[in-house]
Design a protein around this motif. Structure first.
Motif, PDB file in Angstrom:
ATOM      1  N   ALA A  61       0.834  -1.207   0.000  1.00  0.00           N
ATOM      2  CA  ALA A  61       0.000   0.000   0.000  1.00  0.00           C
ATOM      3  C   ALA A  61       0.864   1.250   0.000  1.00  0.00           C
ATOM      4  CB  ALA A  61      -0.931  -0.002   1.207  1.00  0.00           C
ATOM      5  N   VAL A  62       1.962   1.221   0.727  1.00  0.00           N
ATOM      6  CA  VAL A  62       2.866   2.377   0.754  1.00  0.00           C
ATOM      7  C   VAL A  62       3.454   2.623  -0.631  1.00  0.00           C
ATOM      8  CG1 VAL A  62       5.014   3.277   1.708  1.00  0.00           C
ATOM      9  CG2 VAL A  62       3.405   2.072   3.189  1.00  0.00           C
ATOM     10  N   GLY A  63       3.840   1.542  -1.317  1.00  0.00           N
ATOM     11  CA  GLY A  63       4.389   1.693  -2.659  1.00  0.00           C
ATOM     12  C   GLY A  63       3.394   2.296  -3.627  1.00  0.00           C
ATOM     13  N   ALA A  64       2.141   1.837  -3.574  1.00  0.00           N
ATOM     14  CA  ALA A  64       1.118   2.385  -4.452  1.00  0.00           C
ATOM     15  C   ALA A  64       0.847   3.847  -4.123  1.00  0.00           C
ATOM     16  CB  ALA A  64      -0.163   1.564  -4.342  1.00  0.00           C
ATOM     17  N   ALA A  65       0.785   4.183  -2.831  1.00  0.00           N
ATOM     18  CA  ALA A  65       0.559   5.572  -2.431  1.00  0.00           C
ATOM     19  C   ALA A  65       1.696   6.470  -2.912  1.00  0.00           C
ATOM     20  CB  ALA A  65       0.419   5.664  -0.913  1.00  0.00           C
ATOM     21  N   SER A  66       2.922   5.970  -2.812  1.00  0.00           N
ATOM     22  CA  SER A  66       4.067   6.749  -3.279  1.00  0.00           C
ATOM     23  C   SER A  66       3.988   7.006  -4.780  1.00  0.00           C
ATOM     24  CB  SER A  66       5.358   6.013  -2.935  1.00  0.00           C
ATOM     25  OG  SER A  66       6.483   6.696  -3.437  1.00  0.00           O
ATOM     26  N   ALA A  67       3.554   5.994  -5.539  1.00  0.00           N
ATOM     27  CA  ALA A  67       3.428   6.164  -6.986  1.00  0.00           C
ATOM     28  C   ALA A  67       2.372   7.210  -7.326  1.00  0.00           C
ATOM     29  CB  ALA A  67       3.086   4.830  -7.632  1.00  0.00           C
ATOM     30  N   VAL A  68       1.243   7.186  -6.605  1.00  0.00           N
ATOM     31  CA  VAL A  68       0.165   8.147  -6.871  1.00  0.00           C
ATOM     32  C   VAL A  68       0.628   9.567  -6.563  1.00  0.00           C
ATOM     33  CG1 VAL A  68      -2.140   8.881  -6.167  1.00  0.00           C
ATOM     34  CG2 VAL A  68      -1.667   6.462  -6.513  1.00  0.00           C
ATOM     35  N   ILE A  69       1.268   9.751  -5.412  1.00  0.00           N
ATOM     36  CA  ILE A  69       1.702  11.100  -5.035  1.00  0.00           C
ATOM     37  C   ILE A  69       2.749  11.625  -6.011  1.00  0.00           C
ATOM     38  CG2 ILE A  69       2.929  12.416  -3.275  1.00  0.00           C
ATOM     39  CD1 ILE A  69       1.531  10.850  -1.167  1.00  0.00           C
ATOM     40  N   GLY A  70       3.709  10.761  -6.378  1.00  0.00           N
ATOM     41  CA  GLY A  70       4.727  11.192  -7.332  1.00  0.00           C
ATOM     42  C   GLY A  70       4.124  11.628  -8.653  1.00  0.00           C
ATOM     43  N   THR A 121       0.399  -3.649 -12.131  1.00  0.00           N
ATOM     44  CA  THR A 121       0.941  -4.671 -13.025  1.00  0.00           C
ATOM     45  C   THR A 121       2.393  -4.989 -12.704  1.00  0.00           C
ATOM     46  OG1 THR A 121      -0.561  -3.921 -14.781  1.00  0.00           O
ATOM     47  CG2 THR A 121       1.327  -5.262 -15.440  1.00  0.00           C
ATOM     48  N   ALA A 122       3.163  -3.948 -12.381  1.00  0.00           N
ATOM     49  CA  ALA A 122       4.589  -4.140 -12.130  1.00  0.00           C
ATOM     50  C   ALA A 122       4.871  -4.765 -10.774  1.00  0.00           C
ATOM     51  CB  ALA A 122       5.318  -2.806 -12.256  1.00  0.00           C
ATOM     52  N   PHE A 123       4.010  -4.482  -9.786  1.00  0.00           N
ATOM     53  CA  PHE A 123       4.242  -4.983  -8.431  1.00  0.00           C
ATOM     54  C   PHE A 123       2.997  -5.701  -7.921  1.00  0.00           C
ATOM     55  CE2 PHE A 123       6.797  -1.147  -9.055  1.00  0.00           C
ATOM     56  CZ  PHE A 123       8.075  -1.633  -8.776  1.00  0.00           C
ATOM     57  N   PRO A 124       2.727  -6.885  -8.440  1.00  0.00           N
ATOM     58  CA  PRO A 124       1.535  -7.619  -7.980  1.00  0.00           C
ATOM     59  C   PRO A 124       1.707  -8.096  -6.545  1.00  0.00           C
ATOM     60  CG  PRO A 124       2.878  -8.990  -9.412  1.00  0.00           C
ATOM     61  CD  PRO A 124       3.497  -7.620  -9.441  1.00  0.00           C
ATOM     62  N   VAL A 125       0.583  -8.221  -5.866  1.00  0.00           N
ATOM     63  CA  VAL A 125       0.565  -8.714  -4.483  1.00  0.00           C
ATOM     64  C   VAL A 125      -0.081 -10.093  -4.495  1.00  0.00           C
ATOM     65  CG1 VAL A 125      -0.222  -8.261  -2.139  1.00  0.00           C
ATOM     66  CG2 VAL A 125       0.390  -6.363  -3.643  1.00  0.00           C
ATOM     67  N   PRO A 126       0.562 -11.104  -3.877  1.00  0.00           N
ATOM     68  CA  PRO A 126       0.044 -12.476  -3.971  1.00  0.00           C
ATOM     69  C   PRO A 126      -1.397 -12.625  -3.505  1.00  0.00           C
ATOM     70  CG  PRO A 126       2.271 -12.472  -3.058  1.00  0.00           C
ATOM     71  CD  PRO A 126       1.841 -11.042  -3.149  1.00  0.00           C
ATOM     72  N   ASP A 127      -1.759 -12.000  -2.376  1.00  0.00           N
ATOM     73  CA  ASP A 127      -3.095 -12.189  -1.817  1.00  0.00           C
ATOM     74  C   ASP A 127      -4.067 -11.085  -2.240  1.00  0.00           C
ATOM     75  OD1 ASP A 127      -1.795 -10.234  -0.440  1.00  0.00           O
ATOM     76  OD2 ASP A 127      -2.558 -10.810   1.543  1.00  0.00           O
ATOM     77  N   GLN A 128      -3.692 -10.298  -3.252  1.00  0.00           N
ATOM     78  CA  GLN A 128      -4.541  -9.187  -3.679  1.00  0.00           C
ATOM     79  C   GLN A 128      -4.485  -9.092  -5.198  1.00  0.00           C
ATOM     80  OE1 GLN A 128      -4.128  -5.541  -1.368  1.00  0.00           O
ATOM     81  NE2 GLN A 128      -4.288  -4.339  -3.238  1.00  0.00           N
ATOM     82  N   PRO A 129      -5.628  -9.257  -5.886  1.00  0.00           N
ATOM     83  CA  PRO A 129      -5.596  -9.285  -7.348  1.00  0.00           C
ATOM     84  C   PRO A 129      -4.965  -8.041  -7.960  1.00  0.00           C
ATOM     85  CG  PRO A 129      -7.748  -9.958  -6.515  1.00  0.00           C
ATOM     86  CD  PRO A 129      -6.978  -9.437  -5.345  1.00  0.00           C
ATOM     87  N   GLU A 130      -5.280  -6.879  -7.422  1.00  0.00           N
ATOM     88  CA  GLU A 130      -4.749  -5.639  -7.977  1.00  0.00           C
ATOM     89  C   GLU A 130      -4.911  -4.519  -6.959  1.00  0.00           C
ATOM     90  OE1 GLU A 130      -8.878  -4.642 -10.401  1.00  0.00           O
ATOM     91  OE2 GLU A 130      -7.014  -4.959 -11.496  1.00  0.00           O
TER      92      GLU A 130
END
Length: 370
Positions: A182-191, A219-228
């Motif tokens: 979640a932190v990685g996705a949030a960082s991508a959105v803010i950037g 797509t680049a950083f899939p999470v095993p227990d989370q589809p997207e």
């Protein structure tokens, strides 16, 4: 290392300072009872408990000194009572003190590692949630972020505020899930927002850039227990010299506005899809326009605020709470919100919390900041 960690206790630790003296209190209590009670009770056999307790909160050297004091106390007792089993209790004190000293050493090593990890987390938070400007043109801005776990520093909630050639643009949102993904996705959105807010002439263009970013990140950083990954987001734009605010709400909790002594919930006229779900439910983005005059206050928040529960499972009554507040400064409003959320939840938060408070003050200039 021990001395540094000894001084590094947090400022809230008034109770910690009292608890840190408990090994001394325990030693004095046992020694006093050993002298005051009949020898048949043999309270002195409890002396090894003092260095064992000290290992949980003291550095190595004070722990060993306390063990030495306990051993000296036992030797003094043996002069008064000859049948206490001094040799066995003394051996136990020595053995427990050595074990306690080793345990204290290991604990301090782990505290040092934890401290370094927290330094890295603090640095990451300053990059992800950097301090916002207190004022952009005639808009006063304050922020609040609370992690659900006391040890945490960053999470999936995010916000940003930027003065751009198109006006003051703000973003607040919440990435589904927790942890580093979640932190990685949030960082991508803010950037992405920090670039798109300058480049795109309208909010629809900004949100489409954010949509593309979340899709690529998922797509680049899939999470095993989370589809997207997907995220709710709210974009706000306040033009320079204008008396209104534009809002684009992508599945996010609706903001509140205090206008002319009344509080309104700014539900979107048409629902827009959360980020990375547009391919499933359509790319329709709708911008609402609301009056935002001098003296008005706008509260943006994540669902951790509105979904904070009390012991009976009741949600925090955010709208009613906002109506009871005087038109205070944004910092005072968020400080009061912080206190009331903790009081409502009994001091325990189940989700991260982020909020932005904006106040339109008397206009000083109609030009964008340099």
């Amino acid at each position: 290392m021990s001395a540094r960690l000894w001084r590094r206790r947090p400022a809230y630790s008034g109770r910690w300072e009292a608890a840190r003296l408990s090994p001394v209190v325990l030693t004095v209590l046992i020694a006093g009872l050993a002298f005051a009670t009949p020898r048949e009770i043999a309270v002195s056999r409890l002396l090894p408990a003092a260095p064992a307790l000290a290992a949980a909160m003291w550095p190595v050297l004070p722990t060993m000194l306390l063990g030495a004091f306990c051993l000296l106390t036992m030797i003094v007792l043996s002069f008064f009572y000859t049948d206490l089993g001094t040799q066995y209790t003394s051996a136990a004190i020595v053995a427990v003190t050595l074990a306690a000293a080793y345990a204290s050493h290991v604990r301090h090593q782990r505290e040092e590692i934890l401290f370094q990890v927290r330094l890295v987390a603090d640095a990451a938070q300053k990059v992800l949630l950097r301090p916002l400007p207190r004022r952009i043109d005639d808009i006063e801005i304050e922020s609040l972020y609370l992690a659900a776990q006391e040890q945490a520093r960053i999470g999936g909630d995010f916000y940003e505020a930027i003065g751009t050639p198109h006006g003051v643009r703000l973003l607040i949102g919440d990435v589904r899930g927790k942890g580093l993904s979640a932190v990685g996705a949030a960082s991508a959105v803010i950037g992405c927002f920090r670039e798109a807010a300058y480049d795109e002439p309208d909010l629809q263009g900004v949100i489409q850039r954010l949509e593309t970013t979340v899709t690529r990140h998922s797509t680049a950083f899939p999470v095993p227990d989370q589809p997207e990954h997907f995220a709710t987001a709210l974009l706000a734009e306040i033009p320079y010299g204008g008396g209104h605010v534009r809002l684009l709400n992508c599945g996010h909790p609706p903001p509140l506005i205090a206008h002319c002594g009344k509080v309104r919930v700014l539900e979107p006229a048409v629902a827009s899809p959360p980020l990375n779900l547009a391919a499933l439910i359509g790319h329709r983005y709708w911008v609402d326009m609301v009056a935002f005059a001098p003296g008005d206050q706008l509260l943006l928040y994540t669902d951790g605020v509105s979904e904070t529960r009390d012991h009976a499972g009741q949600f925090f009554p955010l709208s009613d709470w906002m109506r009871r507040q005087a038109l205070e400064q944004p910092r005072e409003l968020l400080d009061q919100l912080h206190r009331d959320l903790l009081q409502h939840s009994g001091g325990r938060l189940d989700d991260d919390i982020a909020a932005l408070a904006l106040r339109c003050s008397t206009r000083r200039t109609g030009e964008p900041p340099p």
